[in-house]
Write a protein that holds these residues in place. Structure first.
Motif, short mmCIF file in Angstrom:
data_model
loop_
_atom_site.label_atom_id
_atom_site.label_comp_id
_atom_site.label_asym_id
_atom_site.label_seq_id
_atom_site.Cartn_x
_atom_site.Cartn_y
_atom_site.Cartn_z
N GLN A 92 -2.65 10.97 -1.55
CA GLN A 92 -2.28 12.28 -1.02
C GLN A 92 -1.72 13.21 -2.08
O GLN A 92 -1.21 14.29 -1.76
CB GLN A 92 -1.26 12.10 0.11
N GLY A 93 -1.81 12.77 -3.34
CA GLY A 93 -1.32 13.61 -4.43
C GLY A 93 0.19 13.70 -4.47
O GLY A 93 0.75 14.65 -5.03
N LYS A 94 0.87 12.68 -3.93
CA LYS A 94 2.32 12.67 -3.89
C LYS A 94 2.87 11.62 -4.85
O LYS A 94 2.14 10.74 -5.31
CB LYS A 94 2.82 12.37 -2.47
N LYS A 95 4.15 11.69 -5.14
CA LYS A 95 4.81 10.67 -5.94
C LYS A 95 4.88 9.38 -5.15
O LYS A 95 5.00 9.38 -3.92
CB LYS A 95 6.21 11.12 -6.35
N ARG A 96 4.87 8.25 -5.86
CA ARG A 96 4.87 6.94 -5.21
C ARG A 96 6.07 6.76 -4.28
O ARG A 96 5.97 6.10 -3.24
CB ARG A 96 4.85 5.83 -6.27
N VAL A 97 7.19 7.35 -4.64
CA VAL A 97 8.39 7.16 -3.82
C VAL A 97 8.19 7.71 -2.41
O VAL A 97 8.82 7.23 -1.45
CB VAL A 97 9.62 7.81 -4.47
N LYS A 98 7.33 8.72 -2.25
CA LYS A 98 7.07 9.28 -0.93
C LYS A 98 6.37 8.25 -0.04
O LYS A 98 6.55 8.23 1.18
CB LYS A 98 6.22 10.55 -1.04
N HIS A 135 7.00 5.02 -0.23
CA HIS A 135 8.05 4.10 0.20
C HIS A 135 8.88 4.70 1.35
O HIS A 135 9.27 3.98 2.27
CB HIS A 135 8.95 3.75 -0.99
N GLU A 136 9.12 6.01 1.29
CA GLU A 136 9.84 6.66 2.39
C GLU A 136 9.05 6.58 3.69
O GLU A 136 9.60 6.28 4.75
CB GLU A 136 10.11 8.13 2.03
N GLY A 148 0.76 -1.24 0.00
CA GLY A 148 0.00 0.00 0.00
C GLY A 148 0.80 1.29 0.00
O GLY A 148 0.22 2.37 0.06
N ASN A 149 2.11 1.19 -0.09
CA ASN A 149 2.93 2.42 -0.07
C ASN A 149 2.59 3.36 -1.23
O ASN A 149 2.40 4.56 -1.04
CB ASN A 149 4.42 2.07 -0.14
N GLY A 150 2.56 2.80 -2.44
CA GLY A 150 2.30 3.63 -3.62
C GLY A 150 0.92 4.25 -3.60
O GLY A 150 0.74 5.44 -3.90
N ARG A 151 -0.09 3.46 -3.24
CA ARG A 151 -1.46 3.97 -3.19
C ARG A 151 -1.60 5.06 -2.12
O ARG A 151 -2.32 6.04 -2.31
CB ARG A 151 -2.43 2.82 -2.92
N TRP A 152 -0.93 4.86 -0.99
CA TRP A 152 -0.95 5.86 0.09
C TRP A 152 -0.46 7.20 -0.43
O TRP A 152 -1.07 8.25 -0.17
CB TRP A 152 -0.09 5.38 1.24
N ALA A 153 0.62 7.18 -1.19
CA ALA A 153 1.18 8.42 -1.73
C ALA A 153 0.24 9.03 -2.77
O ALA A 153 0.00 10.25 -2.77
CB ALA A 153 2.55 8.15 -2.33
#
Length: 225
Positions: free
Chosen positions: A21-27, A29-30, A13-18
């Protein structure tokens, strides 16, 4: 009362979470990496939990966009270097499962360095599944045993696997209800818990609630009691 000695988590769910929130998928993962630290620290303070195995990068994750994969590799190396002191302070032994030969030489050295420096720790074992797929793990184990003349036994195959410990409690975040090629052999009698919570929102409190439910489950292992 059951004890969750070995907890395995599919951190989904990392990518979907970002994206939500209108953020890049890497955010995502961070943010997920921070949760890994929190959950590991929680488990290290629970004397009943002996091993925490986290699905960090699967053999199928190479299919993701190149830039995302490159970011994940850099994030993993940074995470391991940053967490070394925390591992030592919390008496956590780090181990990697999977075929890390596909990684860069630098990342391989970092993985091996952290394994060596935490080898003496005798508290929680945090195991990261890296370039890991259960089918690949089983195939590699079988091929390593082909030289034996006698029939392969359950014990022989188990000892040839990357992860040799049965899973008690397997959790998947993110809403999907599948194992996605994760610890198939080791989870033969694991209790499975699925949550809609995306990994960056997963908390120690939710883990505690799941463990409490697990302790009440009647585990029969194919028998009547």
């Amino acid at each position: 009362m059951n004890k969750a000695k070995h907890i395995a988590i599919i951190m989904d769910g990392n990518g979907r979470w970002a994206e939500l929130q209108g953020k890049k998928r890497v955010k995502g993962h961070e943010a997920g990496a921070k949760v890994v630290k929190e959950i590991t620290t929680y488990c290290s303070n629970d004397e009943d939990i002996e091993r925490l195995t986290l699905y960090a990068f699967s053999t199928e994750n190479w299919k993701r966009p190149r830039l995302e994969v490159e970011f994940l590799m850099k994030l993993l190396e940074k995470y391991l270097k940053d967490e070394l002191l925390s591992y030592l302070q919390n008496n956590v032994k780090f181990e990697a499962i999977g075929d890390i030969r596909a990684f860069s030489k630098s990342l391989q050295k970092t993985i091996q360095m952290v394994e060596e420096k935490t080898a003496h720790c005798d508290g929680l074992v945090q195991s990261l599944a890296l370039n890991y797929g259960s089918q690949d793990e089983i195939l590699r184990a079988v091929n390593s045993l082909k030289k034996h003349d006698e029939n392969i036994t359950v014990e022989m195959l188990n000892n040839a696997l990357d992860c040799k410990q049965d899973v008690d409690l397997l959790i998947r975040t993110g809403g999907d209800k599948r194992l996605s090629n994760f610890l198939l052999w080791q989870s033969a009698y694991a209790e499975l818990f699925f949550t809609d919570t995306l990994w960056p929102d997963f908390t120690c409190k939710e883990l505690e609630k799941i463990i409490h439910k697990f302790t009440k489950v009647e585990r029969r292992f194919g028998g009547l009691k």
